[in-house]
Every structure is written in structure tokens, then in C-alpha cells.
Motif scaffolding. Sequence first.
Motif, PDB file in Angstrom:
ATOM      1  N   PRO A 410       0.829  -1.213   0.000  1.00  0.00           N
ATOM      2  CA  PRO A 410       0.000   0.000   0.000  1.00  0.00           C
ATOM      3  C   PRO A 410       0.865   1.264   0.000  1.00  0.00           C
ATOM      4  CG  PRO A 410      -0.691  -1.514   1.742  1.00  0.00           C
ATOM      5  CD  PRO A 410       0.594  -2.050   1.176  1.00  0.00           C
ATOM      6  N   ALA A 412       1.003   4.615   1.653  1.00  0.00           N
ATOM      7  CA  ALA A 412       0.399   5.230   2.851  1.00  0.00           C
ATOM      8  C   ALA A 412      -0.151   6.627   2.551  1.00  0.00           C
ATOM      9  CB  ALA A 412       1.432   5.304   3.970  1.00  0.00           C
ATOM     10  N   ASN A 415      -3.845   6.953   1.775  1.00  0.00           N
ATOM     11  CA  ASN A 415      -4.863   6.631   2.780  1.00  0.00           C
ATOM     12  C   ASN A 415      -5.848   7.766   3.051  1.00  0.00           C
ATOM     13  OD1 ASN A 415      -3.713   4.165   2.878  1.00  0.00           O
ATOM     14  ND2 ASN A 415      -2.868   4.335   4.951  1.00  0.00           N
ATOM     15  N   TRP A 418      -9.117   7.351   1.175  1.00  0.00           N
ATOM     16  CA  TRP A 418     -10.132   6.364   1.569  1.00  0.00           C
ATOM     17  C   TRP A 418     -11.067   7.054   2.554  1.00  0.00           C
ATOM     18  CZ3 TRP A 418      -9.529   3.057  -1.952  1.00  0.00           C
ATOM     19  CH2 TRP A 418      -8.390   2.281  -2.159  1.00  0.00           C
ATOM     20  N   LEU A 421     -11.466   5.472   6.077  1.00  0.00           N
ATOM     21  CA  LEU A 421     -10.272   5.211   6.886  1.00  0.00           C
ATOM     22  C   LEU A 421      -9.939   6.438   7.735  1.00  0.00           C
ATOM     23  CD1 LEU A 421      -8.404   2.663   6.822  1.00  0.00           C
ATOM     24  CD2 LEU A 421      -6.809   4.052   5.530  1.00  0.00           C
ATOM     25  N   VAL A 426      -3.679   2.564   9.413  1.00  0.00           N
ATOM     26  CA  VAL A 426      -3.294   1.679   8.321  1.00  0.00           C
ATOM     27  C   VAL A 426      -4.551   0.990   7.805  1.00  0.00           C
ATOM     28  CG1 VAL A 426      -0.944   1.284   9.124  1.00  0.00           C
ATOM     29  CG2 VAL A 426      -2.788  -0.218   9.923  1.00  0.00           C
ATOM     30  N   ARG A 427      -4.420   0.362   6.613  1.00  0.00           N
ATOM     31  CA  ARG A 427      -5.614  -0.198   5.982  1.00  0.00           C
ATOM     32  C   ARG A 427      -6.073  -1.501   6.601  1.00  0.00           C
ATOM     33  NH1 ARG A 427      -3.905   0.700  -0.254  1.00  0.00           N
ATOM     34  NH2 ARG A 427      -2.977   2.745   0.131  1.00  0.00           N
ATOM     35  N   GLU A 434       3.013   0.888   6.864  1.00  0.00           N
ATOM     36  CA  GLU A 434       2.668   1.212   5.475  1.00  0.00           C
ATOM     37  C   GLU A 434       3.604   2.332   5.048  1.00  0.00           C
ATOM     38  OE1 GLU A 434      -1.569   1.937   5.429  1.00  0.00           O
ATOM     39  OE2 GLU A 434      -2.017  -0.212   5.352  1.00  0.00           O
ATOM     40  N   PRO A 470      -3.130   4.123  -5.025  1.00  0.00           N
ATOM     41  CA  PRO A 470      -3.391   3.389  -3.788  1.00  0.00           C
ATOM     42  C   PRO A 470      -2.392   2.250  -3.551  1.00  0.00           C
ATOM     43  CG  PRO A 470      -5.121   2.951  -5.424  1.00  0.00           C
ATOM     44  CD  PRO A 470      -4.278   4.060  -5.955  1.00  0.00           C
TER      45      PRO A 470
END
Length: 501
Positions: A410, A412, A415, A418, A421, A426-427, A434, A470
Motif C-alpha cells: 500500500p 500510505a 490513505n 479512503w 479510513l 493503516v488499511r 505502510e 493506492p
Amino acid sequence: MFLTIRTTGTAERPATDLGFLLHKHPDKAQSFTTAHGRAHVFYPEASAELCTAALLLEVDPVALVRRGKDKGRGGAPDAALAQYVNDRPYAASSLLSVALSTVFRSALRGDCQARPGLAGQPMPLRIEVPALPARGGPDLVNALFGPLGWTSVEAVPVPLDEEFPEWGDSRYVRLALEGELRLADALRQLYVLLPVLDDAKHYWVAPDEVDKLIRAGEGWLADHPERKLITSRYLSRRWSLTRQATERLELVRLAEADLLDVEDVDNAVDETTDTEERPVPLAEQRREAILAVLRDSGASRVLDLGCGQGQLVQALLKDVRFTEIVGVDVSVRALTIAARRLRLDRLGERQAGRVQLVQGALTYTDKRLTGYDAAVLSEVVEHLDLPRLPALEYAVFRAARPATVIVTTPNAEYNVRWESLPAGHVRHGDHRFEWTREEFRNWADTVAERAGYTVAYLPVGPDDPEVGPPTQMAVFTRTDTAPDTAPDTANDSTEKEAKAA
Ligand code: SAH
């Protein structure tokens, strides 16, 4: 000892399909010899609407005592009578569990050749055990079966004597479980939990009991709230075995947390974007990007390192140019799921010969991984603790040393895009880190330089002008410049690997 399994039918699926799942024909009564007596399987009712299978075990008490003696556990002379006059022949117990696993072996494994697909489906089930010794009573029965997906768990104490209620209850309950479960899951739960409730295992607990427990516990035991009690009782409180099992279950639990998998998170996020057409999930875009690079590289023998549930392996199998595909993962459960996805047991010889699933840890050098054209590490590096990365670097880039290595991870920075998120997260719960684009490049550039590879970077998913894509991908290509350590001096000691790298 007696147990019944009942199911109801639907328009598409007659109830008598139960016979296919159990590998026992509904029109026949059959008998089998088991270690402790005769087991009979028959169907008190078998129609398209309703089908009940019964397992009756006729325990031979004398054989039971003899077997005990054979194994050097004859007992003291004053226990002799108790050995002949006991409840074993009548109560469901560990003996029934052994009979279950003998008579319904394929059903327990979830194999059903006659109706492929059926075994994987949850079905309406009602399971009854009229006399189940339960040390811990109805409360424990509820604590054990309650978290396992049944809609109803009924454990009614059986009175010592119906005519004299004042004598109180016996240590038996009448158990009835009802719910929509896969038959194999239900049987594996019973296989473990009947002896746990009985708490009087009849045979010597051998070390392979730990393996049996882990296998039968697949998918439900590792995060069961009562896993400690279950493990300890199942292994007859042999503490060394219990400790071993507990450690292994913990590993399984962690690996299973991994299985929640990037894919789920990515897809959940994709659903939040409000476009007309469903966007291609990121995991799928990643696979396509990886396949494209592999095709370009001319690779035909490919390693998928940290293959998880085998989605990429499956995609590779569909393209004949990939003649040899090896999926490697540390998680046995992931590999089991992958094997099912690929239907490994049902592939023709030719197809099956192209694919192999191997259990292994990527932080150790592994001779089985040398000599391949390409290796893929898709969403794997971020699952390792940073201090373990040099060991992985050594195992992959020095020891296995394929011509092409593809690493995705990923980005970072992305993020913040998203919506679901929270900032700074982190995912996935199991990601140890990440990286930003710069951090990833720093790592990959260093690895490439040390190991004699060149590296190129590719975006996967929409390449945002500000924060990038991403998923970030690095494609390493081996140059023929010799690295500072020859691969065949690779030593199996991880300490050395880490230092060398
Ligand atoms: N490559 C798959 C799965 C990614 S999830 C995909 O792209 O969808 C990460 C996987 O790496 C998990 O299946 C996990 O079990 C595996 N894994 C984590 N650490 C590992 C290690 N040290 N050795 C081998 N596999 C590992």
C-alpha cells in the motif's frame, strides 16, 4: 450412544442430499466396525422435505476394558468392576466422537464428489444427542456451542430418575443444536466438543492429538472464547501438549486475521465511491497489473510468495504460458482455502502438475524456491515486522534469486483518499507498517543495489496527482552483476541471513 442429524429440503435441494454429504445411502442401514464396537447408520426418515440420519454406536464394554489393559492402563483391582459397569455403552462421549470420525470421515473433511458445491453450503440442521455426559452442565454446553453460529442451543439436564425428581439431575444433558451451518463444520465441532464435555477421554492422548485438534478446529477454535478450556480438556490436561496446541492456535489466529485480507478492506472502500458502474476492485487491478508484468518478462515458472487464498495462483493457472506455479504461505488455513479454491483434488493430471502449494516462512532461505523465473510478493512485505525484512530480502533476492521480482504494497500517502479510513490509520489491522512512496523507493533501491537488480516503479489504481496511487509496485530485474554474496553460500540460519543482508 446415539446421535441424529436432521435437515429439511428446499425446491432446489431435496433433504435426502444429506445422504450424499454423509456418503451413506438413505435407503440402506449400514454397519461398521470401529475400535470400540459396532456403529450403525440408518435413516428413520428420508423424504425430499425431511431427512434424518442416525448414528448408533454399540459399545463393547469388554473390548473397551481389554483395550485399556493392552495399553497398560488396566487400573487397580478394586476398579475392576467399575470397568465393566459404567456408562460408556449408553452415553454419547468420546467414543461417539471417534465413531463419527471413522464413519463420516469424508463428511468431516467436507468432501462430496457426487454433489460438488453441496458440502460448501450451509444447510438447515438439527442435531440431537439424547444422553450427553456434560461435566459443567448446560451452562458449559451453552458456552461451548453458543459462539459457533447455531441459532438455538438447547441443553436440558436429564434427571437421575424421572420418578424421583428430588434425587436431582444426572450429569447428562439432552443436547439439541439447530441452525444453518455447513455439515462439515457441525461435525468437526462435535468431534472436538463431545469429548471435551465428557471430560473423560478413554484412550491415551498421543502427540498427534494436537494435529487432530488443530485440523478439526479449523475455522472455529482459534478464536473461540473457551479455546483454553477446550484445548486443555481435549488433550486430557497434558500440559506440554496443551501448551503446544495453544501456541499453534495463536499462530493460526494471527494468520487468520491476515486472511481478512487487504482485499476485503479495498473492496469495502471501493463500495463507498459513488459511481454508476461498480469500479474494478483494487485487488483485481493489482492482479491484472502483476499478470501484465509477468507476461512481459517472459516468465513461465512463477513463485507467488505469501499467496494467501490463492487468487493470483488461480489467475496464473488460466494462462498456459505459466507452466509451473508455486504458491507459498505461512498460513496453513490460507493454503487450505487456496487448495479448495483451485479444486486441487479435482484438477486433471496435466493442470495439477502445473501448480503446487507449499507451506513456508519467507524469512528463511528455502531450497525449494531456487531456479524460478519470477517471484511475486503481493501485499506481503507490510505483514512482516520491519526488523525481519532483511531476512526476507536475503531469502528472496540472494537465495531464491529469480530473474524478476514483483513487490506490491500500500501507498500510505493515499490513505487520506479512503473515506472510511480514519486519518493516520493503516488499511488493515495486521499491517506492521505502510510506506510512503519515498520510503518504499528507499527500501527497494537499496535492495536492488545490494542484490544486483535494477528496479522500476509502477502505479496500480488511479494515480492521484497529489498523493499517488493506492498501490505501489516495484519490478526488480536481475542484472548479471554478481551480488556481494553468492547465493549458494546461503545458510539456513536466519541470524546470519539478517546480518549478511
Ligand atoms: N498475496 C495475497 C495475500 C496477501 S495477505 C494477495 O495479494 O492478496 C499476506 C499474506 O502473507 C498472508 O496470507 C500471510 O499468511 C502471508 N505471510 C505473512 N507473513 C509471512 C511469512 N513470514 N512467510 C510466508 N507468508 C507470510
